[in-house]
Write an enzyme that holds these catalytic residues in place. Structure first.
Site, PDB file in Angstrom:
ATOM      1  CD  GLN A  70      32.119 -26.842  42.403  1.00  0.00           C
ATOM      2  OE1 GLN A  70      32.510 -27.651  43.234  1.00  0.00           O
ATOM      3  NE2 GLN A  70      32.755 -25.707  42.163  1.00  0.00           N
ATOM      4  CB  CYS A 100      38.718 -30.573  41.918  1.00  0.00           C
ATOM      5  SG  CYS A 100      39.054 -31.723  43.252  1.00  0.00           S
ATOM      6  CE  LYS A 141      36.174 -21.907  43.493  1.00  0.00           C
ATOM      7  NZ  LYS A 141      36.998 -23.067  43.850  1.00  0.00           N
ATOM      8  CD  GLU A 203      46.357 -17.418  50.890  1.00  0.00           C
ATOM      9  OE1 GLU A 203      45.848 -18.407  50.343  1.00  0.00           O
ATOM     10  OE2 GLU A 203      46.887 -17.476  51.998  1.00  0.00           O
ATOM     11  NE  ARG A 226      42.360 -21.834  52.128  1.00  0.00           N
ATOM     12  CZ  ARG A 226      43.604 -21.521  51.826  1.00  0.00           C
ATOM     13  NH1 ARG A 226      44.597 -22.211  52.353  1.00  0.00           N
ATOM     14  NH2 ARG A 226      43.864 -20.535  50.994  1.00  0.00           N
TER      15      ARG A 226
HETATM   16  C1  LIG Z   1      38.986 -28.533  52.043  1.00  0.00           C
HETATM   17  C2  LIG Z   1      38.704 -27.834  50.746  1.00  0.00           C
HETATM   18  C3  LIG Z   1      37.741 -28.328  49.899  1.00  0.00           C
HETATM   19  C4  LIG Z   1      37.464 -27.690  48.675  1.00  0.00           C
HETATM   20  N1  LIG Z   1      36.451 -28.163  47.877  1.00  0.00           N
HETATM   21  C5  LIG Z   1      36.132 -27.511  46.719  1.00  0.00           C
HETATM   22  C6  LIG Z   1      35.025 -27.911  45.908  1.00  0.00           C
HETATM   23  O1  LIG Z   1      34.288 -28.850  46.223  1.00  0.00           O
HETATM   24  N2  LIG Z   1      34.799 -27.211  44.760  1.00  0.00           N
HETATM   25  C7  LIG Z   1      35.577 -26.143  44.382  1.00  0.00           C
HETATM   26  O2  LIG Z   1      35.323 -25.535  43.325  1.00  0.00           O
HETATM   27  N3  LIG Z   1      36.597 -25.727  45.153  1.00  0.00           N
HETATM   28  C8  LIG Z   1      36.887 -26.364  46.295  1.00  0.00           C
HETATM   29  N4  LIG Z   1      37.898 -25.903  47.097  1.00  0.00           N
HETATM   30  C9  LIG Z   1      38.591 -24.645  46.732  1.00  0.00           C
HETATM   31  C10 LIG Z   1      37.889 -23.447  47.374  1.00  0.00           C
HETATM   32  O3  LIG Z   1      36.584 -23.289  46.871  1.00  0.00           O
HETATM   33  C11 LIG Z   1      38.673 -22.154  47.118  1.00  0.00           C
HETATM   34  O4  LIG Z   1      38.784 -21.991  45.726  1.00  0.00           O
HETATM   35  C12 LIG Z   1      40.076 -22.206  47.723  1.00  0.00           C
HETATM   36  O5  LIG Z   1      40.049 -22.679  49.056  1.00  0.00           O
HETATM   37  C13 LIG Z   1      40.730 -20.819  47.674  1.00  0.00           C
HETATM   38  O6  LIG Z   1      39.982 -19.899  48.428  1.00  0.00           O
HETATM   39  P1  LIG Z   1      40.442 -19.462  49.914  1.00  0.00           P
HETATM   40  O7  LIG Z   1      41.898 -19.083  49.829  1.00  0.00           O
HETATM   41  O8  LIG Z   1      39.511 -18.318  50.249  1.00  0.00           O
HETATM   42  O9  LIG Z   1      40.242 -20.663  50.807  1.00  0.00           O
HETATM   43  C14 LIG Z   1      38.190 -26.528  48.304  1.00  0.00           C
HETATM   44  C15 LIG Z   1      39.172 -26.034  49.172  1.00  0.00           C
HETATM   45  C16 LIG Z   1      39.444 -26.655  50.371  1.00  0.00           C
HETATM   46  C17 LIG Z   1      40.501 -26.080  51.293  1.00  0.00           C
END
Ligand SMILES: Cc1cc2nc3c(=O)[nH]c(=O)nc-3n(C[C@H](O)[C@H](O)[C@H](O)COP(=O)(O)O)c2cc1C
Length: 319
Positions: A70, A100, A141, A203, A226
């Protein structure tokens, strides 16, 4: 149905990807974002942050799960050069981060702030697409917008028209942060508008969330962040449910074995003053799914010495 392990900067490093590849259920991993500014990224940085690239040019975890590289930035030329280098090193795909929310990243015009500018997003995707061989997929993304949930159809169209092979949508705006809910219905509008595959994200913490996301987003591929950190076999649980197969979810003893492995895998990888921090971070998420994780986290949260961790995690089970 494919399930992706979401990129999570500072959480999902290559050690984590290796463990999740071995647990199973995950079809594709994405590296943490690699920032590209006015100079292309160096080969050294690529191999450091995505060491899977050095696995005989296959870009997979040891168990064979493909890992995408990425990239994050706003300069179409340096992103294209960086993508070409990653592709030459064997990246299974190049993923572009337009989601981001970090202030430092957005202030330097990278990440979610680009969502205000679909034309620039299109230029970036197009430059990267032209720079990498046609057999290397270019994916993106996005979130649903910056301050508002808007422009997501413009951004999705720009990405598809620029030649991207797939789009993952985190169903919230930058302003929504990580707060529930996720607006999965907006993903369905994107699915309707573009003809490349769309991956739904945001989520999904359990089978019920996945069912609802599937119904509302009209997607058949899902990215879990998460929720998968909190429940390491959630992808297996979802697939078993989807395929009507009996499956016994991991119990707390299985999790302790994974924590043991993670501790010993990462022990030498970080300076000793950070010893055990990764394990504590994982436990923080595991508390959301395993009640046993809370007393365990309370017990170890102030530990700093190897002998303290090793007394509770046991000796290296892989040794
Ligand atoms: C601590 C943390 C770091 C993240 N780092 C990135 C990243 O490096 N690149 C990215 O596209 N999304 C990043 N995200 C977003 C996640 O990829 C994802 O889109 C977001 O957590 C929503 O998904 P979830 O609800 O299943 O956690 C990050 C999220 C968190 C919580």
């Amino acid at each position: 149905m494919r399930i992706f392990l979401a990129p999570m900067e500072g959480v999902i490093d290559h050690h984590f990807r290796t463990i999740y590849g071995d647990i199973g259920g995950v079809d594709i991993c994405v590296s943490e974002f690699l920032r590209v500014n006015d100079l292309p990224i160096s080969q050294k940085t690529l191999l450091r942050d995505c060491p899977e690239l050095s696995r005989s040019g296959l870009s997979t975890t040891p168990n064979g799960t493909p890992v995408r590289v990425q990239l994050l930035g706003s300069n179409p030329e340096t992103l294209a050069e960086s993508a070409a280098m990653a592709a030459a090193l064997g990246a299974s795909a190049i993923d572009l981060n337009f989601g981001c929310p970090a202030k430092t990243v957005n202030n330097s015009k990278g990440g979610a702030v680009l969502l205000k500018n679909p034309a620039l997003i299109g230029d970036i995707v197009s430059s990267v697409r032209k720079a990498v061989p046609s057999q290397t997929p270019v994916t993106a993304k996005i979130r649903l917008g910056f301050e508002e949930r808007n422009l997501y159809l413009d951004n999705a169209n720009a990405i598809a028209e620029a030649g991207a092979n797939e789009l993952c949508v985190h169903a919230r705006s930058k302003a929504d942060g990580y707060k529930p809910p996720a607006y999965w219905q907006c993903i369905a509008e994107i699915v309707d508008a573009i003809s490349i595959p769309v991956v739904a994200n945001g989520e999904i913490w359990n089978i019920k969330d996945w069912q609802q996301c599937k119904a509302e987003s009209a997607c058949s591929d899902f990215m879990l962040g998460r929720g998968l950190v909190a429940c390491p076999d959630l992808a297996l649980q979802i697939k078993a449910h989807n395929n009507k197969i009996d499956y016994q979810p991991l119990g707390w003893n299985d999790i302790l074995n994974l924590l043991n492995r993670f501790y010993y895998d990462t022990k030498e990888a970080y300076p000793s003053r950070f010893l055990g921090n990764r394990v504590k971070q994982w436990l923080f998420y595991l508390q959301m799914h395993y009640p046993e994780a809370t007393p365990f986290f309370e017990k170890i949260k102030r530990y700093k010495q190897a002998h303290e961790f090793e007394a509770v995690l046991g000796t290296d089970l892989s040794a």
